[in-house]
Design a protein around this motif. Structure first.
Motif, mmCIF file in Angstrom:
data_model
loop_
_atom_site.group_PDB
_atom_site.id
_atom_site.type_symbol
_atom_site.label_atom_id
_atom_site.label_comp_id
_atom_site.label_asym_id
_atom_site.label_seq_id
_atom_site.Cartn_x
_atom_site.Cartn_y
_atom_site.Cartn_z
ATOM 1 N N LYS A 427 -10.930 -25.519 -35.677
ATOM 2 C CA LYS A 427 -11.745 -26.693 -36.032
ATOM 3 C C LYS A 427 -11.211 -27.371 -37.288
ATOM 4 O O LYS A 427 -11.169 -28.611 -37.383
ATOM 5 C CB LYS A 427 -13.205 -26.269 -36.220
ATOM 6 N N ILE A 428 -10.813 -26.561 -38.261
ATOM 7 C CA ILE A 428 -10.285 -27.134 -39.503
ATOM 8 C C ILE A 428 -8.979 -27.873 -39.225
ATOM 9 O O ILE A 428 -8.756 -28.986 -39.703
ATOM 10 C CB ILE A 428 -10.087 -26.031 -40.558
ATOM 11 N N ALA A 429 -8.100 -27.258 -38.449
ATOM 12 C CA ALA A 429 -6.806 -27.876 -38.143
ATOM 13 C C ALA A 429 -7.007 -29.209 -37.425
ATOM 14 O O ALA A 429 -6.319 -30.205 -37.722
ATOM 15 C CB ALA A 429 -5.965 -26.924 -37.303
ATOM 16 N N ARG A 430 -7.952 -29.247 -36.499
ATOM 17 C CA ARG A 430 -8.203 -30.505 -35.784
ATOM 18 C C ARG A 430 -8.767 -31.568 -36.720
ATOM 19 O O ARG A 430 -8.425 -32.757 -36.609
ATOM 20 C CB ARG A 430 -9.145 -30.247 -34.619
ATOM 21 N N ALA A 431 -9.639 -31.139 -37.638
ATOM 22 C CA ALA A 431 -10.195 -32.100 -38.598
ATOM 23 C C ALA A 431 -9.111 -32.686 -39.483
ATOM 24 O O ALA A 431 -9.232 -33.827 -39.962
ATOM 25 C CB ALA A 431 -11.256 -31.413 -39.455
ATOM 26 N N MET A 432 -8.037 -31.934 -39.688
ATOM 27 C CA MET A 432 -6.927 -32.401 -40.523
ATOM 28 C C MET A 432 -5.838 -33.084 -39.708
ATOM 29 O O MET A 432 -4.803 -33.483 -40.258
ATOM 30 C CB MET A 432 -6.339 -31.222 -41.306
ATOM 31 N N GLY A 433 -6.054 -33.195 -38.404
ATOM 32 C CA GLY A 433 -5.049 -33.822 -37.562
ATOM 33 C C GLY A 433 -3.837 -32.958 -37.305
ATOM 34 O O GLY A 433 -2.759 -33.474 -36.949
ATOM 35 N N ARG A 434 -3.988 -31.650 -37.455
ATOM 36 C CA ARG A 434 -2.875 -30.715 -37.252
ATOM 37 C C ARG A 434 -3.025 -30.042 -35.888
ATOM 38 O O ARG A 434 -3.392 -28.874 -35.780
ATOM 39 C CB ARG A 434 -2.852 -29.691 -38.377
ATOM 40 N N GLU A 435 -2.706 -30.771 -34.818
ATOM 41 C CA GLU A 435 -2.869 -30.215 -33.478
ATOM 42 C C GLU A 435 -1.930 -29.045 -33.231
ATOM 43 O O GLU A 435 -2.234 -28.155 -32.431
ATOM 44 C CB GLU A 435 -2.645 -31.308 -32.429
ATOM 45 N N ASP A 436 -0.776 -29.029 -33.898
ATOM 46 C CA ASP A 436 0.144 -27.904 -33.727
ATOM 47 C C ASP A 436 -0.490 -26.608 -34.228
ATOM 48 O O ASP A 436 -0.429 -25.567 -33.551
ATOM 49 C CB ASP A 436 1.456 -28.169 -34.466
ATOM 50 N N ARG A 437 -1.129 -26.676 -35.389
ATOM 51 C CA ARG A 437 -1.780 -25.474 -35.931
ATOM 52 C C ARG A 437 -3.044 -25.134 -35.142
ATOM 53 O O ARG A 437 -3.385 -23.973 -34.957
ATOM 54 C CB ARG A 437 -2.125 -25.669 -37.405
ATOM 55 N N ALA A 438 -3.744 -26.162 -34.662
ATOM 56 C CA ALA A 438 -4.933 -25.906 -33.848
ATOM 57 C C ALA A 438 -4.552 -25.127 -32.592
ATOM 58 O O ALA A 438 -5.257 -24.202 -32.178
ATOM 59 C CB ALA A 438 -5.617 -27.216 -33.486
ATOM 60 N N ALA A 439 -3.429 -25.519 -31.964
ATOM 61 C CA ALA A 439 -2.979 -24.825 -30.758
ATOM 62 C C ALA A 439 -2.643 -23.365 -31.065
ATOM 63 O O ALA A 439 -2.968 -22.456 -30.286
ATOM 64 C CB ALA A 439 -1.766 -25.544 -30.166
ATOM 65 N N TYR A 440 -1.997 -23.137 -32.204
ATOM 66 C CA TYR A 440 -1.650 -21.762 -32.582
ATOM 67 C C TYR A 440 -2.898 -20.910 -32.773
ATOM 68 O O TYR A 440 -3.001 -19.802 -32.231
ATOM 69 C CB TYR A 440 -0.817 -21.768 -33.864
ATOM 70 N N TRP A 441 -3.864 -21.426 -33.532
ATOM 71 C CA TRP A 441 -5.061 -20.626 -33.820
ATOM 72 C C TRP A 441 -5.927 -20.462 -32.577
ATOM 73 O O TRP A 441 -6.577 -19.425 -32.410
ATOM 74 C CB TRP A 441 -5.838 -21.247 -34.979
ATOM 75 N N TYR A 442 -5.916 -21.443 -31.696
ATOM 76 C CA TYR A 442 -6.660 -21.301 -30.436
ATOM 77 C C TYR A 442 -6.082 -20.163 -29.607
ATOM 78 O O TYR A 442 -6.825 -19.344 -29.048
ATOM 79 C CB TYR A 442 -6.602 -22.610 -29.655
ATOM 80 N N GLU A 443 -4.765 -20.100 -29.538
ATOM 81 C CA GLU A 443 -4.115 -19.022 -28.777
ATOM 82 C C GLU A 443 -4.454 -17.654 -29.363
ATOM 83 O O GLU A 443 -4.765 -16.711 -28.625
ATOM 84 C CB GLU A 443 -2.595 -19.245 -28.786
ATOM 85 N N GLN A 444 -4.418 -17.546 -30.687
ATOM 86 C CA GLN A 444 -4.734 -16.265 -31.318
ATOM 87 C C GLN A 444 -6.201 -15.895 -31.101
ATOM 88 O O GLN A 444 -6.526 -14.739 -30.800
ATOM 89 C CB GLN A 444 -4.436 -16.336 -32.818
ATOM 90 N N ALA A 445 -7.096 -16.869 -31.247
ATOM 91 C CA ALA A 445 -8.525 -16.594 -31.068
ATOM 92 C C ALA A 445 -8.821 -16.146 -29.639
ATOM 93 O O ALA A 445 -9.609 -15.213 -29.420
ATOM 94 C CB ALA A 445 -9.344 -17.830 -31.431
ATOM 95 N N GLU A 446 -8.205 -16.799 -28.657
ATOM 96 C CA GLU A 446 -8.435 -16.428 -27.258
ATOM 97 C C GLU A 446 -7.953 -15.011 -26.987
ATOM 98 O O GLU A 446 -8.617 -14.226 -26.292
ATOM 99 C CB GLU A 446 -7.722 -17.410 -26.338
ATOM 100 N N ARG A 447 -6.785 -14.653 -27.520
ATOM 101 C CA ARG A 447 -6.262 -13.297 -27.320
ATOM 102 C C ARG A 447 -7.188 -12.252 -27.949
ATOM 103 O O ARG A 447 -7.516 -11.232 -27.315
ATOM 104 C CB ARG A 447 -4.856 -13.188 -27.939
#
Length: 602
Positions: A427-447
């Motif tokens: 959520k923080i990464a998306r709020a900052m416009g960092r979709e690359d980091r959002a994708a990384y943290w989403y993958e880690q959270a899902e795992r």
């Protein structure tokens, strides 16, 4: 017998506890975690007479029969009205000054007690008996025409008064035929007239608190309870650094004659998410922002010290992570149930929920547009470092949410909080416009979610359990929906709420868990667990049951509307350190969830 039917007064620098006889029985100087110069609460007062009592500031009415006490509405100012057997009445107003002065908040470490005759010719006796070094040292005293000094090797304190100083020094009774005032605090002269200054400070302090309460967002229902809880939460805020302590006392045992006896005058990271949540709901954005600043400094400390891999679970109000535990042998303890502890060895424990607590609290800095000190790229990078550590430890053993001192396991709650750290970083990464980091943290959270979901759910029992591949329950499982790990409608969560209620509920309250730990079985209930259960019942659609239970729990507050940490689930008697931030936060959060909206009410 001493009890926790106590009122708290304070100003976000110091705080004092006042008993039902209007005695100040606990007060640390010059801040919350300082030396308790008034500590009779922990000196077994049952074994002392008025003549032998130590560590107390008492204004006794001679022949007192009744003492009626109440807070002035929407303030932290306490009024005690005493009546003797002849109908003479005297009033004592206790407060710690707090108000705006030169665009700053004036909050000195100073107690003020103002005494007024109301009817007849009441007589009082003042017993002012501070001591130093945790009850081990009786100070030397000197006196002048209108003051007394209490002198120790490292500090001095001063009483300034317009009462006859000889009567105060000799503890001799005298008639109150005019208003008199007592200023007690740092060894500095009062450079103004005593009673007029007391009246001015009182008026300004009352105005301050009423203005502060006026700014709160409160639910329609249970307003009185929420306002008192909010004021008490603010009184636990050490404003200089933004820290909020778990409680104002040390060594009130969790149950009679138990070894569960700790110093709570510090800041637990685990509290951060719940405290921030309550402050946000109340609309106290300035206090919330100051608390976030305290937490962000901890994050920066961690980034500056890469050799320290694990985050300590608690800190002092000035962020010291070293809180060596020792005993104050000169004090007998609450009702003689020692030891009296200074410091808390839990700071050495591994508690992996800290990473989630920090990130969840810090999310507000990026998403709440009301705040002035918002999150930035550098702070985000620091939080990402904590997220990486959460990935590393989410499936590793720790002391758990209940700080077990000799047992380690992979506890569900810390694992879920580690997942929550990664989930909120999305959520923080998306709020900052960092979709690359959002994708990384989403993958880690899902795992991580998949692993936790598989190992924390016991298929045979049909419920989530308190540790990986375990079979026992604990109250933190009630938080799984609130943390967004599962939906409240998930049949597995509904089954878990039912199972926790059956296993841990005792009367209207809940145990933390019902298995033996380092100290045996639990003998009292943990107050906030009752509020978690209320919230979980509401979340799964049993709102009326939740409301009814909430109101019964509210009835256990002391006569001043305050909670400690624990309560006897049979008698309702309060135990544990006081007043407990966690308990007051639980009250606030539940009230907000359960209340009718203002639109519905009107």
């Amino acid at each position: 017998m001493s009890s926790l039917d106590l009122a708290v007064i304070g100003n976000c620098t110091i705080a004092a506890l006042v008993d039902r006889r209007a005695q100040i029985v606990w007060n640390c100087f010059p801040r919350f975690d300082g030396d308790p110069v008034f500590s009779t609460l922990l000196d077994c007062p049952e074994e002392h007479t008025d003549a032998t009592q130590r560590g107390v500031f008492a204004i006794d009415q001679v022949g007192m029969k009744t003492c009626e006490q109440t807070y002035l509405e929407n303030t932290a100012v306490l009024c005690s009205t005493m009546t003797d057997g002849h109908g003479n009445v005297v009033e004592i107003t206790d407060f710690v000054p707090r108000f705006k002065h030169y665009d700053r908040t004036f909050r000195p470490p100073m107690l003020i007690r103002r005494v007024r005759p109301i009817k007849g010719r009441p007589r009082i006796r003042v017993r002012l008996r501070p001591h130093f070094d945790w009850g081990a040292l009786q100070p030397a005293t000197t006196r002048g025409s209108n003051h007394m000094r209490f002198v120790g090797p490292n500090t001095s304190l001063r009483l300034t008064t317009d009462a006859p100083i000889s009567y105060v020094a000799e503890e001799r009774p005298f008639v109150v035929d005019r208003p008199i005032s007592f200023f007690f605090g740092e060894d500095e002269p009062l450079r103004s007239e005593t009673d007029s200054t007391a009246r001015e400070f009182l008026d300004k302090t009352v105005d301050y608190w009423r203005d502060w309460v006026r700014s709160l967002s409160v639910p329609f229902d249970w307003q009185e309870a929420v306002i008192r809880a909010a004021i008490t939460l603010k009184l636990c805020n050490y404003e200089e650094t933004g820290a909020i302590v778990a409680a104002l006392t040390t060594s009130i045992p969790e149950a009679p004659h138990t070894k569960r006896n700790w110093d709570y005058r510090y800041c637990w990271l685990r509290d951060a998410y719940f405290v921030i949540q309550a402050l946000n709901r109340l609309g106290t954005t300035k206090t919330m922002e100051e608390y976030l600043t305290y937490i962000t400094n901890i994050v920066d400390d961690a980034d500056a010290n890469p050799a320290q891999r694990d985050m300590p679970p608690l800190f002092s109000i000035t962020r010291s992570p070293e809180l060596d535990e020792k005993e104050a042998t000169a004090l007998a303890g609450y009702r003689g149930m020692g030891p009296v502890r200074i410091g808390n060895a839990a700071y050495t424990q591994i508690q992996n929920d800290a990473y989630g607590s920090i990130v969840l609290a810090s999310t507000h800095a990026f998403l709440d547009r009301r705040l002035i000190r918002t999150g930035n790229q550098a702070f985000f990078e620091h939080l990402e470092a904590l997220g990486q550590r959460a990935i590393e430890v989410f499936d590793q053993p720790d002391a758990g949410p209940w700080e077990l001192r000799t047992k380690a396991a992979v506890h569900t709650f810390p694992s879920v909080m580690c997942w929550a750290a990664c989930d909120r970083l999305v959520k923080i990464a998306r709020a900052m416009g960092r979709e690359d980091r959002a994708a990384y943290w989403y993958e880690q959270a899902e795992r991580m979610h998949g692993i936790i979901d598989a190992r924390a759910f016991n298929k045979e029992k049909g419920t989530f359990v308190s540790s990986f591949d375990g079979e026992h329950l604990d109250a933190t499982l009630l938080l799984l929906a609130e943390l967004d790990f599962v939906k409240a409608s998930d049949p597995r969560f509904v089954a878990t709420v039912d199972a926790v209620g059956r296993a841990l509920r005792r009367g209207d309250l809940l145990l933390r868990y019902d298995v033996e730990d380092d100290f045996g079985l639990m003998h009292t209930a943990f107050m906030i667990c009752g509020f978690w259960y209320v919230d979980a019942l509401n979340a799964i659609g049993r709102k009326q049951e939740a409301v009814d239970l909430f109101e019964r729990i509210l009835s256990l507050r002391n006569s001043f509307g305050l909670f400690s940490e624990d309560a006897d689930f049979t008698t309702g008697e309060l135990w544990g350190n006081f007043p407990q931030t966690y308990s007051m936060v639980g009250l606030i959060n539940s009230a907000v969830r359960l209340s009718r909206s203002w639109e519905e009410a009107f």
